[in-house]
Scaffold this active site. Structure first.
Site, PDB file in Angstrom:
ATOM      1  N   LYS A  18      -9.573  -2.354   1.791  1.00  0.00           N
ATOM      2  CA  LYS A  18      -9.229  -0.926   2.673  1.00  0.00           C
ATOM      3  C   LYS A  18     -10.022   0.229   2.090  1.00  0.00           C
ATOM      4  CE  LYS A  18      -6.098  -3.534   4.541  1.00  0.00           C
ATOM      5  NZ  LYS A  18      -6.355  -4.159   6.030  1.00  0.00           N
TER       6      LYS A  18
ATOM      7  N   ARG B 187       0.780  -1.019   0.011  1.00  0.00           N
ATOM      8  CA  ARG B 187       0.020   0.086   0.039  1.00  0.00           C
ATOM      9  C   ARG B 187       0.842   1.112  -0.137  1.00  0.00           C
ATOM     10  NH1 ARG B 187      -1.786   0.755   4.415  1.00  0.00           N
ATOM     11  NH2 ARG B 187      -1.176  -1.231   5.703  1.00  0.00           N
TER      12      ARG B 187
ATOM     13  N   HIS C 227     -10.521  -2.151  11.839  1.00  0.00           N
ATOM     14  CA  HIS C 227      -9.389  -2.782  11.056  1.00  0.00           C
ATOM     15  C   HIS C 227      -9.356  -4.037  12.162  1.00  0.00           C
ATOM     16  CE1 HIS C 227      -5.011  -3.110   9.602  1.00  0.00           C
ATOM     17  NE2 HIS C 227      -5.855  -3.773   8.874  1.00  0.00           N
TER      18      HIS C 227
ATOM     19  N   ASP D 110      -9.525  -9.319   9.222  1.00  0.00           N
ATOM     20  CA  ASP D 110      -9.074  -8.176   8.971  1.00  0.00           C
ATOM     21  C   ASP D 110      -9.817  -6.886   9.095  1.00  0.00           C
ATOM     22  OD1 ASP D 110      -6.678  -6.662   7.833  1.00  0.00           O
ATOM     23  OD2 ASP D 110      -7.960  -6.442   6.162  1.00  0.00           O
TER      24      ASP D 110
ATOM     25  N   SER E  39      -1.209  -3.577  10.252  1.00  0.00           N
ATOM     26  CA  SER E  39      -1.034  -4.575   9.289  1.00  0.00           C
ATOM     27  C   SER E  39       0.019  -5.287   9.497  1.00  0.00           C
ATOM     28  CB  SER E  39      -0.812  -3.932   7.910  1.00  0.00           C
ATOM     29  OG  SER E  39      -1.918  -2.849   7.666  1.00  0.00           O
TER      30      SER E  39
ATOM     31  N   TYR F 261      -1.427  -3.485  -7.033  1.00  0.00           N
ATOM     32  CA  TYR F 261      -0.970  -4.239  -5.698  1.00  0.00           C
ATOM     33  C   TYR F 261      -2.376  -4.206  -5.042  1.00  0.00           C
ATOM     34  CZ  TYR F 261      -0.288  -5.125  -0.872  1.00  0.00           C
ATOM     35  OH  TYR F 261      -0.606  -5.909   0.427  1.00  0.00           O
TER      36      TYR F 261
ATOM     37  N   CYS G 233       0.551  -7.592  11.738  1.00  0.00           N
ATOM     38  CA  CYS G 233       1.238  -7.983  13.066  1.00  0.00           C
ATOM     39  C   CYS G 233       0.505  -9.046  13.761  1.00  0.00           C
ATOM     40  CB  CYS G 233       0.830  -6.693  14.073  1.00  0.00           C
ATOM     41  SG  CYS G 233       1.906  -5.194  13.604  1.00  0.00           S
TER      42      CYS G 233
ATOM     43  N   ARG H 107       1.596 -12.324  -0.713  1.00  0.00           N
ATOM     44  CA  ARG H 107       0.172 -12.537  -0.017  1.00  0.00           C
ATOM     45  C   ARG H 107      -0.554 -13.924  -0.907  1.00  0.00           C
ATOM     46  NH1 ARG H 107      -2.076  -8.526   3.568  1.00  0.00           N
ATOM     47  NH2 ARG H 107      -0.391  -6.956   3.746  1.00  0.00           N
TER      48      ARG H 107
HETATM   49  C1  OXD Z   1      -3.035  -4.544   5.356  1.00  0.00           C
HETATM   50  C2  OXD Z   1      -3.979  -5.649   4.823  1.00  0.00           C
HETATM   51  O1  OXD Z   1      -2.292  -4.140   4.655  1.00  0.00           O
HETATM   52  O2  OXD Z   1      -4.497  -6.325   5.426  1.00  0.00           O
HETATM   53  O3  OXD Z   1      -3.408  -4.040   6.367  1.00  0.00           O
HETATM   54  O4  OXD Z   1      -3.596  -6.074   3.672  1.00  0.00           O
HETATM   55 MN    MN Z   2      -5.284  -5.086   7.290  1.00  0.00          MN
END
Ligand code: OXD
Ligand code: MN
Length: 605
Positions: A225, A88, A245, A296, A267, A216, A269, A389
């Site tokens: 998002k 991102r 989130h 998420d 993100s 991406y 984590c 991913r």
């Molecule tokens: C992020 C995702 O970047 O969930 O938070 O992809």
């Molecule tokens: Mn996320």
């Protein structure tokens, strides 16, 4: 206004024969998008397997995707993004509301007129020679009071196929809209994947998103998002609900009782890992079970019973691959074994499967890395990009909750905040009440990760893990949390956790992963009122004796160390928070300032 009607080129003939809808707003949006980007062809996505299969075949032919070993990984494909397009782009992500002050000090802002014009100029004619796909999708189960519909136009098959995993794509979305229903408009064009002209624009006042020059996931799967957090957080404020989130998980107790928690972490984590946690052996033996509702995003509303109810508006997992393995997260790994799209991981040419750092030890002798180069363990570079991913269908997940598709969602007992903090923040603490919990969320800070471009490992404030995702002024968002608190008769309890405490040598002090169940258990006992706690300067902290260490080779001293609230450090933290709060000026809710004063006072005693 959207897509700058003022500068749109002369109307051209657009073929609507296969439009599948007579919603005039959808037709208008698609027509304007086509006038601007001038695709050769418009394809209306219906969500059928036959259509998706044809698109996969086409993407393989053009090289956009690689078919993986269909025996070992049925229905799985591989995709490489451009080298400059792997995460991102927070500094190119804008909230385009009329008044700059409404975007707040944490967001990048652009005047909507300017943003429409800029993107219009960038995208004009950029779909010439390409196809524009029209994707109708629902965030949430169609027909649920939580759900909202979006239509994304894109020139990328990769986006269509990912959206078909991550959201509910299908013609029932048009049926739900009817002739006149409103939806979130998403315009995506890869253009030249030029990082200098990459923009992710949000127009919360117009229900519109525009994304140009990226491919991406986080920048282009506009349901995720962009819609489900940035636009939805704005809608939530207007309509009295919350877009967060957060993962959502359910814990079943040996007596069959089920309890749900939602947890916000920045993100990369460990949200996916916590959401799919497998409890330690003795918990399993006693009959505990953890099930995943989401990993998420949570959309949260007050239910008729005065509790908070949450749904996961997504339909798949866009998970970080590195570090995912049989031990850390067998459920996520299992979810990637069919119907999954892998992005920027490495390919094992021996059997045409995938690999990433941490998947197996040792690494295979030979791989093709995420850049397409031959790789060996001696190469000295990572084989998979750190933000590589998997896009996996939720139904693949062995521990998916039976409530995943529930139209009403699940009732929350607890909300958990957490960041990556090497020091200061204890393993777990509980806020004194809702307003203090909002304070705890607002002061969250965490070390940055590879999920966004920029330096990794830098400590920054990430309130409620929403720093990159809040669609309006952050202080007003805090205010919305405070207001929501007034409407919830039976609010969930609010906690903060930190799995990432380190010793002097940078070694982690808590085992994490499945052992986080031990902390979850304490949290749920606090919710049930069945365990005591010590009141400290920052809130309620467990007595070490109350964290179950059975079956774990772990010293009580270390546990006491990571539960310890160091007042001197917290006094310094409070001073730092005071500076951080300054940017919010008068818009900061008085309840948060009061909590800060209490923290300062508590640390001085
Ligand atoms: C992020 C995702 O970047 O969930 O938070 O992809
Ligand atoms: Mn996320």
């Amino acid at each position: 206004m959207y897509l700058g009607v003022k500068w749109s080129p002369p109307k051209e003939e657009v073929n609507f024969i296969m439009a599948f809808t007579n919603n005039r707003k959808v037709l208008d949006f698609v027509e304007k998008s086509a006038q601007l980007a001038m695709p050769d062809k418009i394809v209306w996505i219906d969500g059928s397997e036959a259509q998706l299969a044809a698109l996969r075949e086409e993407a393989v032919k053009t090289g956009e995707m690689i078919e993986l070993n269909q025996e070992k990984l049925p229905g799985c494909y591989y995709h490489r993004t451009a080298k400059n397009d792997v995460a991102r782009v927070e500094d190119r992500t804008f909230i385009c509301c009329k008044k700059e002050e409404d975007a707040g000090p944490i967001n990048y802002w652009m005047d909507p007129e300017k943003a429409y014009k800029l993107c219009g100029e960038i995208a004009r004619g950029k779909m010439k020679g390409r196809t524009m796909y029209v994707i109708p999708y629902s965030m949430g189960v169609v027909g649920s009071p939580f759900s909202k519909i979006g239509v994304e136009v894109t020139d990328s098959i990769y986006v269509v196929l990912n959206m078909a995993i991550m959201t509910r794509v299908g013609l029932d979305c048009y049926a739900a809209l009817g002739e006149d229903g409103d939806f979130i408009k998403g315009f995506h064009c890869k253009c030249d994947v030029d990082p200098e002209k990459r923009y992710i624009m949000h127009f919360p006042e117009d229900d519109t998103i525009i994304s140009v020059n990226s491919a991406y996931g986080g920048n282009v799967l506009l349901g995720k998002k962009c819609f489900a957090l940035r636009i939805a957080s704005y809608l939530g404020k207007q309509e009295g609900w919350m877009a967060e989130h957060m993962l959502i998980l359910g814990v079943t107790f040996p007596n069959g009782e089920k309890h749900y928690v939602a947890a916000a972490f920045p993100s990369a984590c460990g949200k996916t890992n916590l959401a799919m946690l497998i409890p330690p052996k003795h918990y399993l033996e006693k009959g505990y079970k953890v099930e995943t509702v989401g990993d998420d995003i949570a959309w949260i509303r007050v239910g008729k019973d005065g509790r908070l109810w949450a749904v996961n508006p997504e339909n798949g997992f866009f998970g970080v691959a590195p570090g995912t393995n049989e031990k850390s997260n067998p459920n996520a790994l299992a979810a990637t074994k069919r119907g999954t799209i892998f992005t920027n991981v490495a390919i094992n040419p021996e059997d045409n499967t995938v690999w990433w750092e941490g998947l197996t030890k040792p690494a295979p002798a030979k791989l093709i890395d995420w850049l397409g180069n031959p790789w060996t363990p001696e190469s000295g570079v990572k084989a998979a990009h750190p933000n590589s991913r998997f896009t996996a269908p939720a139904v693949n997940c062995p521990c998916l909750s039976p409530e995943f598709d529930s139209k009403e969602g699940v009732p929350l007992d607890a909300i958990i905040f957490g960041g990556r903090r090497a020091s200061t923040t204890p393993l777990v603490y509980q806020s004194r009440d809702w307003d203090h919990g909002v304070f705890v969320g607002s002061i969250m800070s965490s070390e940055t990760t590879a999920a966004a471009t920029g330096a990794v490992g830098v400590l920054r404030h990430d309130p409620m893990a929403m720093k990159p995702f809040c669609g309006y002024h952050m202080a007003d968002y805090f205010g919305h949390w405070i207001e929501m608190g007034k409407k919830i008769e039976n609010p969930p309890k609010i906690f903060n956790v930190n799995w990432f405490r380190q010793d002097e040598n940078g070694e982690f002090l808590w085992p994490g992963f499945g052992d986080n169940m031990r902390v979850l258990e304490w949290i749920l006992k606090r919710c049930a009122g069945t365990v005591d706690a010590q009141e400290t300067a920052i809130g309620y902290v467990p007595y070490a004796k109350d964290i179950d260490l059975e079956g774990l080779d772990y010293s009580k001293e270390t546990l006491e160390r990571i539960l310890y609230v160091d007042k001197a450090r917290w006094a310094a933290e409070a001073e730092e928070i005071e500076g951080y709060y300054e940017q919010f000026g008068d818009r900061l809710p008085k309840e948060l300032r009061a909590s800060l004063e209490t923290l300062k006072k508590n640390c001085a005693n």
